[in-house]
Design a protein around this motif. Sequence first.
Motif, PDB file in Angstrom:
ATOM      1  N   GLY A 223      48.607  29.965  31.250  1.00 23.17           N
ATOM      2  CA  GLY A 223      48.925  30.772  32.072  1.00 23.17           C
ATOM      3  C   GLY A 223      48.235  30.820  33.364  1.00 23.17           C
ATOM      4  O   GLY A 223      48.875  31.115  34.340  1.00 23.17           O
ATOM      5  N   PRO A 224      46.811  30.425  33.542  1.00 22.32           N
ATOM      6  CA  PRO A 224      46.291  30.531  34.671  1.00 22.32           C
ATOM      7  C   PRO A 224      46.890  29.666  35.894  1.00 22.32           C
ATOM      8  O   PRO A 224      46.831  29.927  37.099  1.00 22.32           O
ATOM      9  CB  PRO A 224      44.892  30.278  34.386  1.00 22.32           C
ATOM     10  N   ALA A 416      40.773  31.279  29.931  1.00 27.63           N
ATOM     11  CA  ALA A 416      41.620  31.691  30.995  1.00 27.63           C
ATOM     12  C   ALA A 416      41.218  32.871  31.765  1.00 27.63           C
ATOM     13  O   ALA A 416      41.371  32.839  33.005  1.00 27.63           O
ATOM     14  CB  ALA A 416      43.184  32.121  30.129  1.00 27.63           C
ATOM     15  N   LEU A 417      40.557  33.896  31.153  1.00 25.54           N
ATOM     16  CA  LEU A 417      40.016  34.836  31.803  1.00 25.54           C
ATOM     17  C   LEU A 417      38.830  34.370  32.929  1.00 25.54           C
ATOM     18  O   LEU A 417      38.795  34.906  34.150  1.00 25.54           O
ATOM     19  CB  LEU A 417      39.451  36.217  30.870  1.00 25.54           C
ATOM     20  N   LEU A 418      38.054  33.591  32.628  1.00 26.35           N
ATOM     21  CA  LEU A 418      36.828  33.092  33.382  1.00 26.35           C
ATOM     22  C   LEU A 418      37.441  32.403  34.569  1.00 26.35           C
ATOM     23  O   LEU A 418      37.068  32.585  35.752  1.00 26.35           O
ATOM     24  CB  LEU A 418      35.976  32.086  32.396  1.00 26.35           C
ATOM     25  N   SER A 419      38.654  31.554  34.275  1.00 24.14           N
ATOM     26  CA  SER A 419      39.378  30.882  35.099  1.00 24.14           C
ATOM     27  C   SER A 419      39.588  31.675  36.450  1.00 24.14           C
ATOM     28  O   SER A 419      39.737  31.675  37.742  1.00 24.14           O
ATOM     29  CB  SER A 419      40.474  30.182  34.860  1.00 24.14           C
ATOM     30  N   ALA A 420      40.336  33.048  35.966  1.00 24.25           N
ATOM     31  CA  ALA A 420      40.725  33.936  37.044  1.00 24.25           C
ATOM     32  C   ALA A 420      39.575  34.558  37.735  1.00 24.25           C
ATOM     33  O   ALA A 420      39.920  34.773  39.013  1.00 24.25           O
ATOM     34  CB  ALA A 420      41.644  34.942  35.970  1.00 24.25           C
ATOM     35  N   LEU A 421      38.690  34.914  36.897  1.00 30.11           N
ATOM     36  CA  LEU A 421      37.549  35.589  37.780  1.00 30.11           C
ATOM     37  C   LEU A 421      36.920  34.489  38.701  1.00 30.11           C
ATOM     38  O   LEU A 421      36.601  35.034  39.729  1.00 30.11           O
ATOM     39  CB  LEU A 421      36.622  36.149  36.676  1.00 30.11           C
ATOM     40  N   VAL A 422      36.586  33.236  38.344  1.00 37.09           N
ATOM     41  CA  VAL A 422      36.272  32.503  39.177  1.00 37.09           C
ATOM     42  C   VAL A 422      36.952  32.192  40.433  1.00 37.09           C
ATOM     43  O   VAL A 422      36.649  31.952  41.423  1.00 37.09           O
ATOM     44  CB  VAL A 422      35.772  31.242  38.424  1.00 37.09           C
ATOM     45  N   GLY A 423      38.250  32.228  40.124  1.00 39.43           N
ATOM     46  CA  GLY A 423      39.317  32.039  41.184  1.00 39.43           C
ATOM     47  C   GLY A 423      39.195  32.870  42.203  1.00 39.43           C
ATOM     48  O   GLY A 423      39.245  32.923  43.341  1.00 39.43           O
ATOM     49  N   GLY A 427      38.103  32.716  46.359  1.00 41.77           N
ATOM     50  CA  GLY A 427      38.905  33.345  47.249  1.00 41.77           C
ATOM     51  C   GLY A 427      37.938  34.257  48.234  1.00 41.77           C
ATOM     52  O   GLY A 427      38.361  34.263  49.379  1.00 41.77           O
ATOM     53  N   ARG A 428      36.970  34.639  47.870  1.00 43.40           N
ATOM     54  CA  ARG A 428      36.110  35.459  48.736  1.00 43.40           C
ATOM     55  C   ARG A 428      35.226  34.617  49.468  1.00 43.40           C
ATOM     56  O   ARG A 428      34.577  34.853  50.473  1.00 43.40           O
ATOM     57  CB  ARG A 428      35.305  36.480  47.749  1.00 43.40           C
ATOM     58  N   GLU A 464      29.608  34.547  39.568  1.00 46.26           N
ATOM     59  CA  GLU A 464      29.938  36.049  39.715  1.00 46.26           C
ATOM     60  C   GLU A 464      31.352  36.098  38.585  1.00 46.26           C
ATOM     61  O   GLU A 464      31.131  37.113  37.964  1.00 46.26           O
ATOM     62  CB  GLU A 464      30.851  36.222  40.953  1.00 46.26           C
ATOM     63  N   GLY A 465      31.952  35.069  38.486  1.00 47.76           N
ATOM     64  CA  GLY A 465      32.714  35.021  37.444  1.00 47.76           C
ATOM     65  C   GLY A 465      32.329  34.972  36.046  1.00 47.76           C
ATOM     66  O   GLY A 465      32.797  35.878  34.977  1.00 47.76           O
ATOM     67  N   PHE A 466      31.356  34.176  35.724  1.00 49.00           N
ATOM     68  CA  PHE A 466      30.497  34.384  34.361  1.00 49.00           C
ATOM     69  C   PHE A 466      29.888  35.698  33.999  1.00 49.00           C
ATOM     70  O   PHE A 466      29.984  35.963  32.892  1.00 49.00           O
ATOM     71  CB  PHE A 466      29.707  33.176  34.531  1.00 49.00           C
ATOM     72  N   SER A 467      29.288  36.297  35.219  1.00 46.08           N
ATOM     73  CA  SER A 467      28.767  37.566  34.770  1.00 46.08           C
ATOM     74  C   SER A 467      29.746  38.614  34.711  1.00 46.08           C
ATOM     75  O   SER A 467      29.659  39.494  33.749  1.00 46.08           O
ATOM     76  CB  SER A 467      27.856  37.992  36.268  1.00 46.08           C
ATOM     77  N   ALA A 468      31.020  38.603  35.316  1.00 51.14           N
ATOM     78  CA  ALA A 468      32.124  39.589  35.087  1.00 51.14           C
ATOM     79  C   ALA A 468      32.793  39.203  33.657  1.00 51.14           C
ATOM     80  O   ALA A 468      33.131  40.407  32.781  1.00 51.14           O
ATOM     81  CB  ALA A 468      33.401  39.519  35.897  1.00 51.14           C
ATOM     82  N   LEU A 469      32.840  38.054  33.248  1.00 48.72           N
ATOM     83  CA  LEU A 469      33.061  37.582  31.893  1.00 48.72           C
ATOM     84  C   LEU A 469      32.296  38.235  30.580  1.00 48.72           C
ATOM     85  O   LEU A 469      32.741  39.099  29.510  1.00 48.72           O
ATOM     86  CB  LEU A 469      33.504  36.248  31.610  1.00 48.72           C
TER      87      LEU A 469
END
Length: 512
Positions: A223-224, A416-423, A427-428, A464-469
């Motif tokens: 999916g990602p 998959a979720l971590l990939s989306a969050l890191v992506g 982007g930022r 940032e992505g890992f913390s959100a996960l």
Amino acid sequence: MDRATDHTPHTDRYYVLIAICLAALVLPLSFTGGAVATPAIGKAFDADPAALTWITNAFMLSFGSLLMAAGSLSDLYGRKRLFTLGLALFGFVSILLANVSNIVWLDALRAVQGVAAAAALASGSAALAQEFEGLARTRAFSLLGTTFGLGLAFGPMLSGLLIEQFGWRSIFVSSAILAAISLLAALARMRESRNPAAHELDLPGVLGFSSMLALSTTAIILGPQAGWRSPLILGLFGGAALSLLAFVMIELRARQPMLALGLLKYPRFVGVQMLPIGTCYCYIVLVVLLPFRLIGVEGIAPLRCGLILLALSAPMLVVPLLAAWLTRWVSAGMLSAAGFLTAAAGLCMLANTAIGDHQQLVLAMLVIGIGTGFPWGLMDGLAVSVIPKEQAGMAAGIFNTTRVAGEGVALAITIALLSALVGNGLGRVLPAGNYRELAQRLVMGDLSQVQGIDPLLLKTAYVEGFSALMVVLIGFTVLSAGAAFFLLGRDNEAGRANTPRNSLPASDSARG
């Protein structure tokens, strides 16, 4: 009643116990070893992120989807026969894995290795139950569970040591050696046994269940990269839904179903199924994700990574026994809920751990390991104590399948979720562009092809992505605590009836 071809001499039983425990040691080593070796494999084969994800998921998917089928086959055709065939296949495939030349063959062979693991574990546990009775059986299964715990606790460290000294291929060579020793002991001393009342394998049910897992997991993994609204992903999810519907229809009409759906009418049994799912999201996924972070992102050595991970897994050798002892006064459901809340606190600490802060990382993992140890130590006993005794075997099969299959699905979802969050993080901090593949490589700990980008920016996006996960995992864990409390926490008598997880047949992946 089971039929055996001969009576096993007293001393030979312990050779059989050693053989089965060695087999039980190989399985968590295969699970943790694959995770620790993934960054090195990615560099060796220049593999794309989706292919790296299958190193672990291919093993877990085939293992989880075929566990109940393997148990049925061992009853039909003999526990020793399936155990030795499973070990022989496992050893042979491990040798092939040690000599594989590309990532496609490695992923395919890992799936075959999972089939062999399901055959060996299901038949080995059934065979062990025939060798011992009463207190001796409890002690035998306690040793079996402890072996699983040892493999899970020290697997990352041993894998890291092997990788540093001999390279990642040595992990599969060591698995083959252990499997060969177990096989020789089983061939020499194990008796044959089977269940004369066993019925033929529910093949349509196996195909429906396996198809549903394979299609849904593939969709989550791809999916990602392909896009969640792409025809491929929508088609895979649609196929998974149809397979699930077909599986339910097959099981409702089957005379001897693989999975008795009628067990779901017991609320406490439903509550028990939430326990392994909860431990997947607060513990098992970290066994895989943390090596990617420590080795691939932070750049530490595999051996040091294994030593750090002891803080997460070592409590599993002690806390389950404490949990079983506490059920004399507190219900198993309340203990499990308290454990999940403790693990959630550890995840909160982990969410606020910076790159390189290994002191706080170890403390957070220790809290998570201690908290997870409570439901981990009680859920096997609960699985067979909350439903009628005559359905205990089926209940154990459903529970073990839920546990192992749930681990594979949880891994696919979190990666998959971590990939989306890191992506999103990339982007930022980077110029406008498509960073899907870069995010996936970062999550899988494979930065060998990343050039021209400030490593500090990559680490910032990853953290940032890992913390959100971790926030998402905290939510899953708190929900699991609520399920344990409301569905299992009111009947203290059921808690008192529980035995520790280490005293029952286990079928972990990590234990995976």
